[in-house]
Design an enzyme around this catalytic site. Structure first.
Site, PDB file in Angstrom:
ATOM      1  N   GLN A 240       0.839  -1.211   0.000  1.00  0.00           N
ATOM      2  CA  GLN A 240       0.000   0.000   0.000  1.00  0.00           C
ATOM      3  C   GLN A 240       0.873   1.260   0.000  1.00  0.00           C
ATOM      4  O   GLN A 240       0.520   2.279  -0.586  1.00  0.00           O
ATOM      5  CB  GLN A 240      -0.924  -0.029   1.214  1.00  0.00           C
ATOM      6  CG  GLN A 240      -1.991   1.039   1.206  1.00  0.00           C
ATOM      7  CD  GLN A 240      -3.166   0.754   2.144  1.00  0.00           C
ATOM      8  OE1 GLN A 240      -4.284   0.525   1.694  1.00  0.00           O
ATOM      9  NE2 GLN A 240      -2.916   0.782   3.437  1.00  0.00           N
ATOM     10  N   ASP A 243       1.684   2.788  -3.472  1.00  0.00           N
ATOM     11  CA  ASP A 243       0.687   3.713  -4.024  1.00  0.00           C
ATOM     12  C   ASP A 243       0.818   5.068  -3.352  1.00  0.00           C
ATOM     13  O   ASP A 243       0.767   6.112  -4.004  1.00  0.00           O
ATOM     14  CB  ASP A 243      -0.732   3.174  -3.791  1.00  0.00           C
ATOM     15  CG  ASP A 243      -1.026   1.983  -4.676  1.00  0.00           C
ATOM     16  OD1 ASP A 243      -0.687   2.046  -5.866  1.00  0.00           O
ATOM     17  OD2 ASP A 243      -1.580   0.990  -4.184  1.00  0.00           O
ATOM     18  N   GLU A 244       0.977   5.037  -2.030  1.00  0.00           N
ATOM     19  CA  GLU A 244       1.081   6.285  -1.258  1.00  0.00           C
ATOM     20  C   GLU A 244       2.236   7.140  -1.782  1.00  0.00           C
ATOM     21  O   GLU A 244       2.097   8.335  -2.025  1.00  0.00           O
ATOM     22  CB  GLU A 244       1.301   5.932   0.226  1.00  0.00           C
ATOM     23  CG  GLU A 244       1.687   7.121   1.067  1.00  0.00           C
ATOM     24  CD  GLU A 244       1.541   6.880   2.578  1.00  0.00           C
ATOM     25  OE1 GLU A 244       0.899   5.892   2.981  1.00  0.00           O
ATOM     26  OE2 GLU A 244       2.078   7.696   3.343  1.00  0.00           O
ATOM     27  N   ARG A 245       3.382   6.496  -1.964  1.00  0.00           N
ATOM     28  CA  ARG A 245       4.582   7.257  -2.358  1.00  0.00           C
ATOM     29  C   ARG A 245       4.463   7.774  -3.781  1.00  0.00           C
ATOM     30  O   ARG A 245       4.856   8.910  -4.063  1.00  0.00           O
ATOM     31  CB  ARG A 245       5.820   6.367  -2.196  1.00  0.00           C
ATOM     32  CG  ARG A 245       6.110   6.119  -0.736  1.00  0.00           C
ATOM     33  CD  ARG A 245       7.138   5.048  -0.476  1.00  0.00           C
ATOM     34  NE  ARG A 245       7.175   4.779   0.963  1.00  0.00           N
ATOM     35  CZ  ARG A 245       7.573   3.642   1.512  1.00  0.00           C
ATOM     36  NH1 ARG A 245       7.978   2.634   0.751  1.00  0.00           N
ATOM     37  NH2 ARG A 245       7.563   3.509   2.820  1.00  0.00           N
ATOM     38  N   ALA A 248       2.036  10.687  -3.853  1.00  0.00           N
ATOM     39  CA  ALA A 248       2.642  11.855  -3.195  1.00  0.00           C
ATOM     40  C   ALA A 248       3.636  12.523  -4.145  1.00  0.00           C
ATOM     41  O   ALA A 248       3.676  13.757  -4.266  1.00  0.00           O
ATOM     42  CB  ALA A 248       3.329  11.434  -1.899  1.00  0.00           C
TER      43      ALA A 248
END
Ligand SMILES: Cc1cc2nc3c(=O)[nH]c(=O)nc-3n(C[C@H](O)[C@H](O)[C@H](O)COP(=O)(O)OP(=O)(O)OC[C@H]3O[C@@H](n4cnc5c(N)ncnc54)[C@H](O)[C@@H]3O)c2cc1C
Length: 381
Positions: A240, A243-245, A248
């Site tokens: 997960q 996706d976050e990185r 961002a």
């Protein structure tokens, strides 16, 4: 933008839709959200109605079933709202708190939490960091103990985006402290569950969304709220995080490009010693260098997006992009404040706000040093 990732008429139509939404609905409310210190929930509903909250997700759950290029367009355009906090709060909801649920959750769990999240009727948050464990994710202590068909959860989470806005959390817990990396689980916790409490934190930037500390005292949720397998939470959260990185990085680079453009306009208008600041060669060199770096980082991000679309493992490039974006966010925003002079130090200036907002990318979602450590391990050291 001339790029083979985005050159279809569908991309253009999609970009137009998002741009109109950002210009007409979001940007006019940007300062209102800053003052509120959070995103008004009506914004999520508006975005849900436009189909913007589940771009990559299966249409079976209300998603649009589109590839990652559309997510890229969404956050490039969201950067135009001039509110990094809102971009952060929305991206937490779409790409940081919901990917595990979409990928690994049971149908029942998706029906209960993913469908309303995609519709903008529920807001989500991802809760990993704790007061005593951030970079060292495996050091978290929030404990889930099995009691019949329930988990009973005790512990605390720190610096959680959408903390007071969220209707549910994707919570990383320890379910078996003796099982090493096999002792963690991801559990969905509705925020109206008895025993849950949230205290808001006061941030230096990203004012448009809320960040808080969460407390769990004998919070009871069904075992069925476990996302995927019990004991696979650490591995699922690591996925997960990709996706976050990536999301961002997309937002930050789009923001840096806009900051570069705004600063250039400012330097063209600001007259010093009888001529515009932009006519001084040293200024021109700064702009040339900054855009070179921004463009290089953007191309690296597009390479990540291409790998994601091709179904390849983009972890290594995403890690590199996160390191590069963290560095650029600091150096470019600092240079742009400098070029604005005293005005750059004012809260109302784009450069001043970017300077504090963008500082976060080097810390959140894995600090620069954590990323470098992770990359070195990937490279076999
Ligand atoms: C505004 C904001 C929003 C956030 N939103 C969320 C959220 O929604 N959900 C969530 O779970 N978390 C969230 N976070 C938390 C964020 O992910 C953590 O702050 C981050 O992972 C760093 O953890 P830490 O703060 O505990 O710092 P620490 O782990 O204490 O690290 C301190 C510093 O140590 C250095 N360091 C780290 N690793 C290494 C290493 N291997 N070698 C040498 N030095 C190292 C880095 O410089 C780092 O900044 C948010 C944070 C902020 C500020």
């Amino acid at each position: 933008m001339p790029n083979d990732l985005f050159n279809t008429p569908e991309h253009e139509m999609f970009r137009d839709t998002v741009r109109r939404f950002v210009e007409e609905e979001l940007a006019p409310r940007a300062r209102e959200f800053d003052e509120m210190g959070r995103i008004d929930k009506s914004l999520f509903k508006q975005m849900g109605d436009l189909g913007l909250l589940g771009l990559r997700y299966d249409p079976k759950w209300g998603g649009a079933g589109l590839d990652y290029s559309y997510t890229t367009v969404l956050f490039e355009e969201m950067a135009r709202a001039d509110n990094a906090g809102v971009l952060m709060g929305v991206s937490v909801h779409t790409d940081m708190a919901t990917p595990s649920l979409h990928e690994f959750g049971s149908d029942a769990l998706k029906a209960e939490y993913l469908v309303p999240a995609i519709a903008g009727e529920m807001v989500s948050a991802v809760a990993v960091t704790e007061p005593d464990a951030g970079s060292d994710v495996a050091g978290i202590k929030t404990r889930a103990v099995r009691d019949g068909d329930d988990w009973v959860i005790n512990g605390s989470k720190m610096y959680i985006t959408n903390a007071a806005t969220a209707d549910w959390l994707c919570l990383l817990v320890v379910n078996d402290p003796d099982a090493g990396y096999g002792g963690f689980s991801q559990v969905i916790v509705p925020t109206d569950t008895p025993g849950f409490r949230c205290d808001l934190l006061d941030k230096i930037g990203n004012w448009g969304s809320d960040t808080g500390q969460l407390f769990f005292e004998d919070v009871r949720v069904p075992l069925a709220n476990t996302i995927g397998e019990v004991g696979r939470g650490f591995q699922q959260q690591m996925m997960q995080f990709q996706d976050e990185r990536l999301v961002a990085c997309i937002g930050v680079i789009a923001g840096l490009r806009l900051l570069w453009e705004e600063t250039k306009k400012y330097c063209e208008e600001r007259v010093l010693f009888g001529k515009p600041l932009s006519k001084m060669q040293v200024t021109q060199f700064k702009f040339a260098e900054m855009l070179t770096q921004i463009t290089a980082a953007q191309e690296l991000i597009y390479a990540c997006v291409r790998e994601r679309i091709a179904g390849e493992d983009a972890t290594q490039k995403i890690t590199m992009a996160k390191i590069l974006c963290g560095r650029l966010a600091r150096t470019v925003s600092d240079e742009c404040v400098q070029l604005h002079g005293g005005y750059g130090y004012m809260k109302e200036s784009v450069a001043g706000r970017a300077f504090v907002d963008m500082r976060l990318i080097s810390i959140g979602g894995g600090a620069d040093e954590t990323m470098i450590h992770y990359l070195a391990k990937m490279l076999g050291f």
